[in-house]
Design a protein around this motif. Structure first.
Motif, mmCIF file in Angstrom:
data_model
loop_
_atom_site.group_PDB
_atom_site.id
_atom_site.type_symbol
_atom_site.label_atom_id
_atom_site.label_comp_id
_atom_site.label_asym_id
_atom_site.label_seq_id
_atom_site.Cartn_x
_atom_site.Cartn_y
_atom_site.Cartn_z
ATOM 1 N N GLY A 1 25.819 14.480 0.174
ATOM 2 C CA GLY A 1 26.353 13.632 -0.999
ATOM 3 C C GLY A 1 25.766 12.343 -1.150
ATOM 4 N N VAL A 2 26.244 11.846 -2.083
ATOM 5 C CA VAL A 2 25.759 10.258 -2.634
ATOM 6 C C VAL A 2 26.944 9.386 -3.095
ATOM 7 N N LEU A 3 26.741 8.143 -2.566
ATOM 8 C CA LEU A 3 27.969 7.357 -2.737
ATOM 9 C C LEU A 3 27.114 6.413 -3.701
ATOM 10 N N HIS A 4 27.764 6.190 -4.918
ATOM 11 C CA HIS A 4 27.500 5.390 -6.073
ATOM 12 C C HIS A 4 28.208 4.031 -5.866
ATOM 13 N N GLU B 1 28.668 7.251 -13.910
ATOM 14 C CA GLU B 1 29.649 8.321 -14.243
ATOM 15 C C GLU B 1 28.930 9.340 -14.927
ATOM 16 N N MET B 2 28.207 9.027 -15.923
ATOM 17 C CA MET B 2 27.452 9.912 -16.724
ATOM 18 C C MET B 2 26.480 10.901 -15.710
ATOM 19 N N ALA B 3 25.847 9.613 -14.850
ATOM 20 C CA ALA B 3 24.758 10.544 -14.004
ATOM 21 C C ALA B 3 25.373 11.322 -12.711
ATOM 22 N N ALA B 4 26.679 10.888 -12.469
ATOM 23 C CA ALA B 4 27.384 11.705 -11.513
ATOM 24 C C ALA B 4 27.589 13.044 -11.960
ATOM 25 N N GLU B 5 27.788 12.971 -13.298
ATOM 26 C CA GLU B 5 28.398 14.558 -13.913
ATOM 27 C C GLU B 5 27.094 15.318 -14.004
ATOM 28 N N ALA C 1 26.420 18.935 -12.186
ATOM 29 C CA ALA C 1 25.887 20.062 -13.019
ATOM 30 C C ALA C 1 24.791 20.358 -12.774
ATOM 31 N N GLU C 2 23.630 19.810 -12.456
ATOM 32 C CA GLU C 2 22.124 20.191 -12.319
ATOM 33 C C GLU C 2 21.982 20.725 -10.881
ATOM 34 N N THR C 3 22.529 20.085 -9.723
ATOM 35 C CA THR C 3 21.961 20.470 -8.708
ATOM 36 C C THR C 3 23.393 20.584 -7.557
ATOM 37 N N GLY C 4 24.299 20.351 -8.335
ATOM 38 C CA GLY C 4 25.491 20.257 -7.280
ATOM 39 C C GLY C 4 25.800 19.391 -6.319
ATOM 40 N N THR C 5 25.148 18.289 -6.565
ATOM 41 C CA THR C 5 24.962 17.101 -5.812
ATOM 42 C C THR C 5 26.646 16.466 -5.699
ATOM 43 N N GLU C 6 27.178 16.092 -4.586
ATOM 44 C CA GLU C 6 28.528 15.470 -4.683
ATOM 45 C C GLU C 6 28.355 13.974 -4.715
ATOM 46 N N VAL C 7 29.134 13.522 -5.860
ATOM 47 C CA VAL C 7 28.923 11.919 -5.880
ATOM 48 C C VAL C 7 30.353 11.460 -5.842
ATOM 49 N N ILE C 8 30.571 10.584 -4.962
ATOM 50 C CA ILE C 8 31.798 9.770 -5.154
ATOM 51 C C ILE C 8 31.321 8.119 -5.900
ATOM 52 N N ALA D 1 27.693 2.571 7.880
ATOM 53 C CA ALA D 1 28.597 3.576 7.909
ATOM 54 C C ALA D 1 27.868 4.909 7.900
ATOM 55 N N ALA D 2 27.016 4.809 6.672
ATOM 56 C CA ALA D 2 26.258 6.241 6.496
ATOM 57 C C ALA D 2 25.278 6.330 7.468
ATOM 58 N N GLU D 3 24.685 5.354 8.007
ATOM 59 C CA GLU D 3 23.829 5.308 9.164
ATOM 60 C C GLU D 3 24.262 6.035 10.244
ATOM 61 N N GLN D 4 25.467 5.711 10.548
ATOM 62 C CA GLN D 4 26.327 6.365 11.674
ATOM 63 C C GLN D 4 26.536 7.847 11.442
ATOM 64 N N GLY D 5 26.179 8.309 10.368
ATOM 65 C CA GLY D 5 26.272 9.553 10.024
ATOM 66 C C GLY D 5 27.564 10.004 9.777
ATOM 67 N N ARG D 6 28.505 9.052 9.181
ATOM 68 C CA ARG D 6 29.990 9.446 8.829
ATOM 69 C C ARG D 6 29.743 10.220 7.351
ATOM 70 N N PRO D 7 30.662 11.347 7.072
ATOM 71 C CA PRO D 7 30.576 11.886 5.909
ATOM 72 C C PRO D 7 30.996 11.333 4.628
ATOM 73 N N LEU D 8 30.548 11.640 3.594
ATOM 74 C CA LEU D 8 30.774 11.056 2.267
ATOM 75 C C LEU D 8 32.094 10.249 1.979
ATOM 76 N N LYS D 9 33.019 10.978 2.433
ATOM 77 C CA LYS D 9 34.438 10.562 1.969
ATOM 78 C C LYS D 9 34.760 9.376 2.870
ATOM 79 N N GLU D 10 34.304 9.291 4.198
ATOM 80 C CA GLU D 10 34.608 8.167 5.178
ATOM 81 C C GLU D 10 33.667 6.872 4.736
ATOM 82 N N VAL D 11 32.683 7.402 4.217
ATOM 83 C CA VAL D 11 31.536 6.146 3.899
ATOM 84 C C VAL D 11 32.228 5.512 2.512
ATOM 85 N N ALA D 12 32.730 6.230 1.675
ATOM 86 C CA ALA D 12 33.279 5.869 0.304
ATOM 87 C C ALA D 12 34.572 4.933 0.738
ATOM 88 N N ASP D 13 35.447 5.590 1.683
ATOM 89 C CA ASP D 13 36.474 4.789 1.968
ATOM 90 C C ASP D 13 36.192 3.312 2.715
#
Lengths: 333, 333
Positions: free
Chosen positions: B98-101, B114-118, B122-129, B164-176
Motif C-alpha cells: 500500500g501507499v501513503l499520500h 484524491e483523484m490519483a488514489a481513486e 481502480a487500475e491496480t487495486g492499490t490501497e492508498v491512505i 515507521a514505514a522503514e521499520q516495516g509497519r503496515p499502512l494503517k500504522e504508518v498513516a496513524d
C-alpha cells in the motif's frame, strides 16, 4: 535593512547562543566566540581549527564535529576573529598530537592565525601547521588579500583533512591532505545581488536590476567584471572556463563538484546550475565522482552561486565518504 | 527578476535534471516530473509519496530516499502536480503493502491526490491512505485552502512516517504516525520580503521597507496582518504565542522544535531565532527534545522564517533518530 535580529551589535553572540540551544552535541564558549565539538580535545587525534568572519554560515561553526573541525572561531560579520580566540581554541583542542589551522587567504585572518600559532608554541609548546586556502581563480589580488582569495575549497579541506585526522594520521599527513585539496581545487563565484552587513545597515555594493558581478568575493568584493545578467547556461560557462583552464583539469579526471549558494539563491536554481555544470564537465570528459549542492559558504543573503571543482584521487574519495557528524554535513553516523 | 535560470518555462525540468546529475542514488522520471529513490518499490515496505508545487525545495524532492519518501511529484512553481503524476508515482512505489499520500492542505493538491488514489484503486487495486497536513495556525481559511494550510509539519511527517514505514509497519500504522504528527504539530511563519515566481517575473506581493507579513503562507499568501518590522525577540513572541496556545502545549511537554528558513534568510539569523524560541520554551517549561534549523521548506528567495513545534512521545523520538538518507536530511547511514 530587513533582518531577523535584535541589536546589530549582538547578532554574532546571539546566533552562537541559539546554535548552542539547537546543538547540545557542541560546546559553545560564548565569551570567546568559539564553537567546539563537545568531546574536544580528542585523545591522540590532531586538532583541526578554522574560523573567520561571521556571515558565511554554516561555514565554519556548522562544520564542527566528528570528522571535520574540533573548533571554529567566529569573528564579527565579515571581520577576522582575533588571535586570542584562535590561541584559546588551539590550546583547547590540542591533545598532544598538534593542531592544524585551516585559514582562508585574507590578510587579517592569515596574520591573526599566525600570531596565535606563535603564541601557542611559546605558551604550551603546541605544534601548529597552517594551511591557507586560495582557490578563487577570479582575481590575482583583491580588496582583502595578497594573492587569490580562499573560498569554496575551504569546505572540502575541512571535510577531507577532518576525515584524515579522524583516521589517526599524524599532523604532517593531515596538513598534506589539506594542502593537496587546496592545490587541486579551483573556484569562482557570481553575485546577482549584494548583501547587507547588520552593523552597516546598507548593501555592501550596488548592482543594477539587469547586472551581475562575475568573480565576486564572499564579502561582496569586486570580481572580474560587472556585466549584464545572462541565462544560467552562459553563467555556468563564465564560471567554468576560468576554473577548468587554470589547473588545468583534463579528460579522464575525477572531480568532486561543489555548487555553493551564496545565501539568497533558492536550491531550485542551484540544482539547475548543477545541471549546467554537469553538462560542461561531460563535454570535457571529466567525471563527477562526488558532489555537494547547497548553501554551505554564504555571504549573508547575497543571491548568486559559486562553483568549486576538486580533482580527486582514491584517497580523497575515501576521505569524502568517511563518517561526518556536524550540523551542516552529516553522514555515516 | 534576477535568477539563475534559462527560460522560465524550463526551470522545473532543468532543476530536476540537475538534481539527477547530482544524486545518482535517485531515479528521476523527467517526463512525469517524479523523483524516486532508486530502489523503489521496496519489497514489503509501505510506499510514501508526497509532492506539490515546486519552489519549496528541498521539500519534497530533497526528502526522497531511505527513511523518508519513495517518490515526490513536482508541479510547476507554486502549482499542484496533476493526478497523472501522482497516479504514476503511486503505482511505481507500491510493492503490495500500500501507499501513503502525504498532502499539504491546498485545495488543488488535495483534490488531485484524491483523484490519483481513486484511479490507482481502480487500475491496480492499490490501497492508498491520504494524510493531509494542516498545521498553520495563522489563518482559518486562506487563499488556496478550506481550513488551515499545511506547512512545516509536513517535513516532520515525511521523516517520521518514513521511519515507521522503514521499520516495516503496515499502512494503517504508518498513516496513524503521520496523522499523530500532524495533530500534534503547529506552525506559523513570517515574511520580510516577497518572492518572484519565474513565470510571473514580478513579486507575488509587496511589503514596504519597514513592514513584514505575520502569518504568511508559503506561496506568499496573506497572513494575519502586515505590521511594522520588529526585533527578533518580538517576532518570536508573535509566532510562538498562537502556536503554544493552540494545541495547547504545556509545561513538561517534550517537543521537536523546527526553525525553518523561507529561502532568503541567512542561517545566522535562523540560529538567532532558534535562541529566541528556546528562551520562550524554557519560560513555559517545555523541553526541546530534538531540533532542526535550516531552510527545508522554502518559498523561493523569500526572506523570513517559520516555527514548527511537534509534541513528541518516545515513539516519535525513536523514529526521529532512525536512519535517513536523502539529499536534504541524512544521518545514521
Amino acid at each position: 535593512m530587513k533582518k531577523l535580529i535584535n541589536e546589530p551589535a549582538g547578532v554574532v553572540t546571539e546566533a552562537l547562543a541559539g546554535m548552542g540551544a539547537a546543538h547540545p552535541e557542541l560546546r559553545i564558549d560564548l565569551e570567546n566566540r568559539i564553537v567546539y565539538r563537545a568531546d574536544a580535545p580528542v585523545t591522540g587525534k590532531v586538532g583541526l581549527i578554522s574560523g573567520g568572519g561571521s556571515g558565511h554560515e554554516p561555514m565554519h561553526s556548522g562544520f564542527v564535529g566528528l570528522g571535520m573541525l574540533d573548533a571554529a572561531c567566529a569573528g564579527e560579520v565579515f571581520t577576522s576573529p582575533v588571535p586570542d580566540q584562535m590561541l584559546e581554541a588551539t590550546k583547547s583542542v590540542d591533545s598532544g598530537a598538534g593542531v592544524l589551522h585551516i585559514v582562508k587567504n585574507y590578510t587579517g585572518d592569515v596574520m591573526n592565525f599566525e600570531m596565535a600559532a606563535e603564541l601557542a608554541a611559546a605558551e604550551t609548546g603546541t605544534e601548529v601547521i597552517q594551511v591557507v586556502t586560495n582557490d578563487d581563480v577570479a582575481v590575482k589580488d583583491s580588496l582583502y588579500t595578497a594573492g587569490r582569495r580562499g573560498v569554496g575549497v575551504t569546505v572540502l579541506v575541512e571535510k577531507l583533512a577532518g576525515a584524515a585526522a579522524e583516521q589517526g594520521r599524524p599532523l604532517k599527513e593531515v596538513a598534506d591532505v589539506a594542502q593537496l585539496v587546496n592545490d587541486n581545487g579551483r573556484s569562482m563565484g557570481i553575485a546577482l545581488t549584494p548583501c547587507t552587513v547588520p552593523a552597516a545597515g546598507k548593501p555592501t555594493f550596488t548592482l543594477a536590476e539587469d547586472e551581475m558581478e562575475v568573480g565576486v568575493g564572499i564579502h561582496g568584493e569586486p570580481g572580474r567584471a560587472t556585466v549584464k545578467l545572462a541565462p544560467a547556461s552562459e553563467i555556468a560557462e563564465m564560471l567554468m572556463e576560468p576554473i577548468l583552464s587554470d589547473l588545468p583539469y583534463k579528460a579522464g579526471d575525477n572531480v568532486i563538484a561543489f555548487i555553493n549558494g551564496m545565501g539568497g539563491t533558492p536550491l531550485l536554481e542551484l540544482y539547475l546550475m548543477f545541471g549546467e555544470v554537469a553538462r560542461i564537465l561531460k563535454g570535457h570528459g571529466i567525471e563527477i565522482a562526488r558532489s555537494l549542492t547547497g548553501s554551505y559558504m554564504t555571504s549573508l543573503e547575497m543571491a548568486g552561486c559559486s562553483v568549486t571543482l576538486l580533482k580527486a584521487n582514491d584517497d580523497i574519495m575515501t576521505l569524502w565518504d568517511a563518517p561526518v557528524n556536524t550540523p551542516a554535513l552529516r553522514w555515516g553516523v
